[in-house]
Design a protein around this motif. Structure first.
Motif, mmCIF file in Angstrom:
data_model
loop_
_atom_site.group_PDB
_atom_site.id
_atom_site.type_symbol
_atom_site.label_atom_id
_atom_site.label_comp_id
_atom_site.label_asym_id
_atom_site.label_seq_id
_atom_site.Cartn_x
_atom_site.Cartn_y
_atom_site.Cartn_z
ATOM 1 N N ILE A 32 0.843 -1.203 0.000
ATOM 2 C CA ILE A 32 0.000 0.000 0.000
ATOM 3 C C ILE A 32 0.880 1.257 0.000
ATOM 4 O O ILE A 32 2.004 1.237 0.504
ATOM 5 C CB ILE A 32 -0.976 0.072 1.208
ATOM 6 N N GLY A 33 0.365 2.297 -0.548
ATOM 7 C CA GLY A 33 1.103 3.553 -0.583
ATOM 8 C C GLY A 33 0.263 4.595 -1.270
ATOM 9 O O GLY A 33 -0.509 4.256 -2.176
ATOM 10 N N ASP A 158 -9.507 -3.800 3.153
ATOM 11 C CA ASP A 158 -9.310 -4.373 4.486
ATOM 12 C C ASP A 158 -9.180 -5.892 4.445
ATOM 13 O O ASP A 158 -8.442 -6.478 5.228
ATOM 14 C CB ASP A 158 -10.474 -3.978 5.406
ATOM 15 N N LYS A 159 -9.902 -6.476 3.520
ATOM 16 C CA LYS A 159 -9.837 -7.931 3.373
ATOM 17 C C LYS A 159 -8.373 -8.372 3.167
ATOM 18 O O LYS A 159 -7.937 -9.384 3.676
ATOM 19 C CB LYS A 159 -10.686 -8.321 2.161
ATOM 20 N N TYR A 160 -7.648 -7.562 2.406
ATOM 21 C CA TYR A 160 -6.258 -7.910 2.120
ATOM 22 C C TYR A 160 -5.312 -7.517 3.264
ATOM 23 O O TYR A 160 -4.267 -8.119 3.440
ATOM 24 C CB TYR A 160 -5.795 -7.218 0.834
ATOM 25 N N LEU A 161 -5.686 -6.452 4.002
ATOM 26 C CA LEU A 161 -4.782 -5.990 5.058
ATOM 27 C C LEU A 161 -4.893 -6.855 6.310
ATOM 28 O O LEU A 161 -4.068 -6.775 7.204
ATOM 29 C CB LEU A 161 -5.098 -4.530 5.405
ATOM 30 N N ASP A 162 -5.944 -7.700 6.325
ATOM 31 C CA ASP A 162 -6.175 -8.545 7.495
ATOM 32 C C ASP A 162 -5.091 -9.608 7.647
ATOM 33 O O ASP A 162 -4.347 -9.882 6.728
ATOM 34 C CB ASP A 162 -7.537 -9.248 7.349
ATOM 35 N N PRO A 164 -3.638 -13.232 7.518
ATOM 36 C CA PRO A 164 -2.245 -13.325 7.944
ATOM 37 C C PRO A 164 -1.295 -12.530 7.025
ATOM 38 O O PRO A 164 -0.095 -12.754 7.079
ATOM 39 C CB PRO A 164 -1.992 -14.816 7.807
ATOM 40 N N ASN A 165 -1.861 -11.659 6.191
ATOM 41 C CA ASN A 165 -0.987 -10.998 5.219
ATOM 42 C C ASN A 165 0.031 -10.057 5.846
ATOM 43 O O ASN A 165 -0.189 -9.507 6.918
ATOM 44 C CB ASN A 165 -1.842 -10.245 4.191
ATOM 45 N N ILE A 166 1.121 -9.868 5.121
ATOM 46 C CA ILE A 166 2.174 -8.941 5.548
ATOM 47 C C ILE A 166 1.942 -7.635 4.790
ATOM 48 O O ILE A 166 1.659 -7.657 3.593
ATOM 49 C CB ILE A 166 3.554 -9.521 5.189
ATOM 50 N N ILE A 167 2.056 -6.527 5.511
ATOM 51 C CA ILE A 167 1.768 -5.243 4.871
ATOM 52 C C ILE A 167 3.077 -4.540 4.524
ATOM 53 O O ILE A 167 3.980 -4.440 5.367
ATOM 54 C CB ILE A 167 0.934 -4.340 5.814
ATOM 55 N N LEU A 168 3.176 -4.130 3.292
ATOM 56 C CA LEU A 168 4.334 -3.350 2.869
ATOM 57 C C LEU A 168 3.845 -1.906 2.738
ATOM 58 O O LEU A 168 3.167 -1.561 1.768
ATOM 59 C CB LEU A 168 4.793 -3.875 1.499
ATOM 60 N N ALA A 169 4.171 -1.102 3.750
ATOM 61 C CA ALA A 169 3.651 0.267 3.763
ATOM 62 C C ALA A 169 4.700 1.207 3.181
ATOM 63 O O ALA A 169 5.797 1.329 3.711
ATOM 64 C CB ALA A 169 3.317 0.668 5.192
ATOM 65 N N SER A 181 -0.050 8.185 4.808
ATOM 66 C CA SER A 181 -1.341 7.479 4.891
ATOM 67 C C SER A 181 -1.145 5.975 4.857
ATOM 68 O O SER A 181 -1.968 5.236 5.388
ATOM 69 C CB SER A 181 -2.271 7.947 3.779
ATOM 70 N N ALA A 182 -0.037 5.520 4.264
ATOM 71 C CA ALA A 182 0.214 4.074 4.227
ATOM 72 C C ALA A 182 0.449 3.559 5.633
ATOM 73 O O ALA A 182 -0.113 2.535 6.042
ATOM 74 C CB ALA A 182 1.416 3.782 3.344
ATOM 75 N N LEU A 183 1.277 4.288 6.375
ATOM 76 C CA LEU A 183 1.557 3.850 7.755
ATOM 77 C C LEU A 183 0.300 3.910 8.608
ATOM 78 O O LEU A 183 0.054 3.029 9.434
ATOM 79 C CB LEU A 183 2.655 4.722 8.377
ATOM 80 N N ARG A 184 -0.508 4.937 8.318
ATOM 81 C CA ARG A 184 -1.748 5.073 9.086
ATOM 82 C C ARG A 184 -2.656 3.862 8.839
ATOM 83 O O ARG A 184 -3.174 3.257 9.772
ATOM 84 C CB ARG A 184 -2.453 6.358 8.668
ATOM 85 N N ALA A 185 -2.790 3.519 7.586
ATOM 86 C CA ALA A 185 -3.657 2.376 7.235
ATOM 87 C C ALA A 185 -3.095 1.091 7.810
ATOM 88 O O ALA A 185 -3.836 0.236 8.303
ATOM 89 C CB ALA A 185 -3.783 2.276 5.728
ATOM 90 N N ALA A 186 -1.759 0.965 7.777
ATOM 91 C CA ALA A 186 -1.121 -0.252 8.292
ATOM 92 C C ALA A 186 -1.372 -0.372 9.787
ATOM 93 O O ALA A 186 -1.669 -1.461 10.284
ATOM 94 C CB ALA A 186 0.370 -0.221 7.994
ATOM 95 N N ARG A 187 -1.304 0.750 10.482
ATOM 96 C CA ARG A 187 -1.494 0.708 11.931
ATOM 97 C C ARG A 187 -2.923 0.346 12.313
ATOM 98 O O ARG A 187 -3.175 -0.277 13.333
ATOM 99 C CB ARG A 187 -1.103 2.042 12.555
ATOM 100 N N ARG A 188 -3.823 0.743 11.442
ATOM 101 C CA ARG A 188 -5.223 0.382 11.717
ATOM 102 C C ARG A 188 -5.408 -1.132 11.655
ATOM 103 O O ARG A 188 -6.092 -1.724 12.469
ATOM 104 C CB ARG A 188 -6.137 1.047 10.683
ATOM 105 N N ALA A 189 -4.765 -1.751 10.662
ATOM 106 C CA ALA A 189 -4.936 -3.201 10.482
ATOM 107 C C ALA A 189 -3.992 -3.986 11.401
ATOM 108 O O ALA A 189 -4.287 -5.111 11.787
ATOM 109 C CB ALA A 189 -4.688 -3.576 9.035
ATOM 110 N N ASP A 190 -2.855 -3.412 11.696
ATOM 111 C CA ASP A 190 -1.829 -4.109 12.487
ATOM 112 C C ASP A 190 -1.322 -3.160 13.570
ATOM 113 O O ASP A 190 -0.200 -2.638 13.512
ATOM 114 C CB ASP A 190 -0.698 -4.521 11.502
ATOM 115 N N PRO A 191 -2.157 -2.918 14.612
ATOM 116 C CA PRO A 191 -1.828 -1.875 15.597
ATOM 117 C C PRO A 191 -0.503 -2.114 16.327
ATOM 118 O O PRO A 191 0.166 -1.178 16.691
ATOM 119 C CB PRO A 191 -3.008 -1.908 16.562
ATOM 120 N N ARG A 192 -0.134 -3.405 16.455
ATOM 121 C CA ARG A 192 1.101 -3.677 17.211
ATOM 122 C C ARG A 192 2.330 -3.713 16.304
ATOM 123 O O ARG A 192 3.431 -4.020 16.738
ATOM 124 C CB ARG A 192 0.955 -4.984 17.977
ATOM 125 N N GLY A 193 2.110 -3.426 15.056
ATOM 126 C CA GLY A 193 3.238 -3.357 14.122
ATOM 127 C C GLY A 193 3.985 -4.671 13.977
ATOM 128 O O GLY A 193 5.199 -4.705 13.853
#
Ligand code: GDP
Length: 684
Positions: A32-33, A158-162, A164-169, A181-193
């Motif tokens: 995402i980006g 969101d289906k993809y950010l869930d 077990p996928n790995i997020i490349l922000a 905004s990429a980091l923001r979206a990533a944090r929403r789906a993966d709050p603990r990073g």
């Protein structure tokens, strides 16, 4: 190691093809980006080809599921769109064009589609990876969209950010991280990073120290850390801007490497470079896939048990594939053809041709013998139907001159019959009849609504018949040739034809009488009589006009009355001829000139017998032999797998059967592949 990842990606792709099994997902890397963050450049530098749609108004509207396959045997990059059946594409401009078309096919009003584009790229230079390029998630969402559309976009992404996928922000170094905004979206789906890798692009656009501070980000800590890249040196400053394709990517990587080497001290302890990024991605993907594999084994097994049970209960474990279903259809058709062959053979050919020739004989007789002066029939000057013939047939005289006349007349009528082109006439008659019968046959099966199959069957029949048409017509014509010169009649033949002629004429009388009666009924007996009298006196015009008006005769009525007169005369001539045929003079073939009906009947019979002999062998038997083979060719080998599948799945029950079986097979395949990988992992 690489192979293991590839096998896991394969398993992932198999599981992706199992409809509705959303929990059967092995991890992938989702990219995402925001627009201009350098997302495309990162993806393309991993692949080593420019292939993503560009342009400021080009918003990705469908997720692209990108499978990279490291293939040392391939000479260069090869792209494939399996769902579109597009394989071995080496022109990446073409790949780009397909992607643009697929994106633009989603109407702007819908913003995004959840239906992913599957693209596989095989190359000796790419790592085994599975990546998803998400639709213009952030940029579209940020734009001025109605709430419903925003929700839709979010749902798809969101289906993809869930898990077990790995997020490349992806964020650009020259933009404040707080605004990423990429980091923001990533944090929403993966709050603990825990599942996010931060990619910082355009490091060349900030001072190396600034770049370093971003890469060692303490504000948004990510367990998998940050990687810094330079994927595009602006053309104006690049020495390599004239290079294209792979060369440009190599030049790019060299420039990137040179940059980091130059600033080695500053970047020490950080993760930088596209090469390192690739390695990291491979490692991370392999690890997370491996971790997911064991629980996946159990999930697949449960799903397989469930599916197998349904398959047993609903379809009794009966094996069915689209190809098998098609084979069944072909077998059924072959059976139908066989039965048709038993219904439609030599006797049927014979009766078809015979009745056609009977009609020709009747026409000829009407033309040459049965016509008489018909002043009351509306004359059609070009038509021979109402020609005068003298002397009237009823008074067959035996004077010498008349004999010559009648001999010639019979010769002419016979020649007319033998030279009508029996070869083509009979071949066309039979081929038409076969085609009609085939159509009736198809319409009696459940194939009647399937235009594709119907056409294939018809085309098969036409092609088989066409192959034989000319040779059959020629053969028949050759064989009836002797009858054009001489016709010998035996007593037995004469007697049979005499009976047949009487039958034929009796039927003709009956038909003409019925037609006459019908007119009489519609017009009324009295009125018809008046009309007929009026027409008969037509040649005597005195007072006719007045009478016509007085009596209220419409042109339509007059026409029907003329028809009635014709029919009445026809009945009387035919009755007269019937009397003649039954009389003793028509008992003997020597009197054939006085009994043309019988003689022409003999000729028709001889022509029929001879023609049928060849039509049966040359056309019909060959058709029954070749048609099923041609059908098989057209319905199995000539159709694409997709066409066969479409056909099979038209029947809802068959569709369910095949899909359940396919699901079962895919699950079995996935399970056995998981077993293989787990076994290898255990050995390691
Ligand atoms: P996307 O919109 O996120 O896909 O971004 P692109 O990959 O298309 O990049 C947007 C712009 O940034 C393009 O003009 C690229 O040439 C430029 N760009 C991308 N990466 C870099 C980089 O590492 N350094 C510099 N200087 N420019 C870059």
């Amino acid at each position: 190691m690489l192979n293991l990842t590839r096998q896991m990606i394969e398993i992932r792709n198999i599981l992706l093809n199992i409809n509705g099994a959303t929990d059967l997902r092995l991890p992938s890397i989702v990219v995402i980006g925001s627009q201009s963050s350098g997302k495309s450049s990162v993806l393309e530098s991993i692949v080593g080809q420019e292939f993503l749609p560009k342009g400021s108004n080009m918003v990705t509207r469908r997720p692209i599921e990108l499978t990279l396959v490291n293939d040392p045997s391939s000479a260069s990059e090869i792209a494939e769109f399996p769902a579109l059946k597009m394989f071995n594409m080496t022109d990446f401009q073409q790949v780009q064009k397909v992607l643009v078309d697929l994106n633009l096919a989603v109407p702007q009003s819908e913003a995004v589609s959840a239906d992913p584009i599957q693209l596989t790229i095989k190359s000796p230079r790419v790592p085994d990876l599975s990546l998803v390029d998400l639709p213009g998630y952030i940029q579209v969402e940020a734009a001025d969209q109605p709430l419903t559309l925003k929700n839709k976009i979010r749902e798809v992404c969101d289906k993809y950010l869930d898990q077990p996928n790995i997020i490349l922000a992806i964020s650009a170094a020259d933009v404040d991280m707080a605004n990423s905004s990429a980091l923001r979206a990533a944090r929403r789906a993966d709050p603990r990073g825990e599942r996010t890798i931060g990619i910082i692009t355009k490091l060349d656009l900030v001072e190396p120290e600034v770049a370093r501070s971003i890469l060692t980000n303490k504000k948004y800590p990510l367990k998998m850390g940050y990687v810094g890249v330079i994927t595009k040196i602006p053309k104006s400053t690049s020495l390599f801007h004239k290079k294209t394709g792979l060369q440009a990517f190599i030049a790019q990587q060299n420039a990137e490497r040179a940059y980091f080497k130059e600033n080695k001290e500053v970047f020490v302890g950080t993760n930088v470079g596209t090469k390192l990024l690739k390695r990291k991605l491979i490692r991370v993907l392999e690890r997370s896939m491996s971790e997911a594999l064991k629980p996946m084994h159990q999930l697949v097994m449960n799903e397989l048990e469930e599916t197998s049970y349904k398959f047993k209960v609903e379809f009794n474990d009966r094996d069915l594939t689209c190809e098998k279903y098609m084979a069944q259809t072909i077998d059924n058709l072959k059976m139908e053809i066989k039965e048709f062959g038993e219904r439609f053979g030599r006797p049927e050919l014979r009766s078809l041709l015979r009745s056609e020739l009977d009609q020709k004989v009747l026409d000829l007789l009407a033309l040459r013998y049965w016509n008489k002066s018909e002043p009351y029939l509306s004359k059609n000057p070009g038509s021979a139907d109402y020609e005068f013939e003298e002397p009237p047939i009823a008074n067959l005289s035996s004077s010498k001159n008349d004999d010559v006349f009648w001999h010639r007349k019979l010769d002419l009528a016979t020649a007319n019959l033998t030279k009508i082109g029996v070869g083509r006439l009979s071949t066309t008659l039979i081929t038409d009849a076969i085609l009609t019968e085939i159509e009736v046959l198809i319409d009696s099966t459940n194939l009647r609504n399937n235009t594709m199959i119907k056409k294939a069957i018809k085309d098969a029949a036409i092609s088989v018949l066409n192959q034989r048409y000319n040779s059959t017509a020629d053969q028949v014509e050759n064989c009836i040739k002797p009858f054009k010169y001489e016709i010998e009649v035996e007593d037995r033949e004469w007697n049979v034809s005499r009976t047949h002629s009487v039958q034929l004429l009796t039927e003709e009388v009956k038909e003409a009488q019925e037609a006459y009666d019908f007119i009489k009924k519609t017009i009324g007996g009295n009125k018809l009589k008046q009309l007929m009298t009026y027409i008969e006196n037509e040649n005597n015009p005195v007072g006719q006009n007045i009478e016509r008006e007085n009596m209220g005769f419409s042109p339509g009525m007059l026409l029907r009355a003329r028809e009635a007169l014709f029919l009445r005369d026809r009945v009387s001539v035919l009755n007269m001829r019937l009397k003649g045929l039954k009389s003793s003079s028509c008992k003997h073939k020597e009197n054939k000139f006085k009994c043309p009906e019988i003689f022409l009947d003999v000729v028709a019979e001889k022509l029929t017998q001879t023609a049928i002999l060849f039509l049966n062998v040359e056309l019909l038997s060959d058709f029954y032999y070749s048609f099923p083979r041609e059908l098989e060719k057209r319905l199995s080998s000539n159709l694409t797998t997709e066409e066969i599948e479409n056909y099979a799945k038209q029947d809802p029950k068959v569709k369910r059967h095949i899909e359940l079986q396919q699901r079962k097979e895919l699950l079995e395949l996935a399970l056995s592949k998981i077993d293989d990988v787990v076994a290898i992992q255990k050995r390691m």
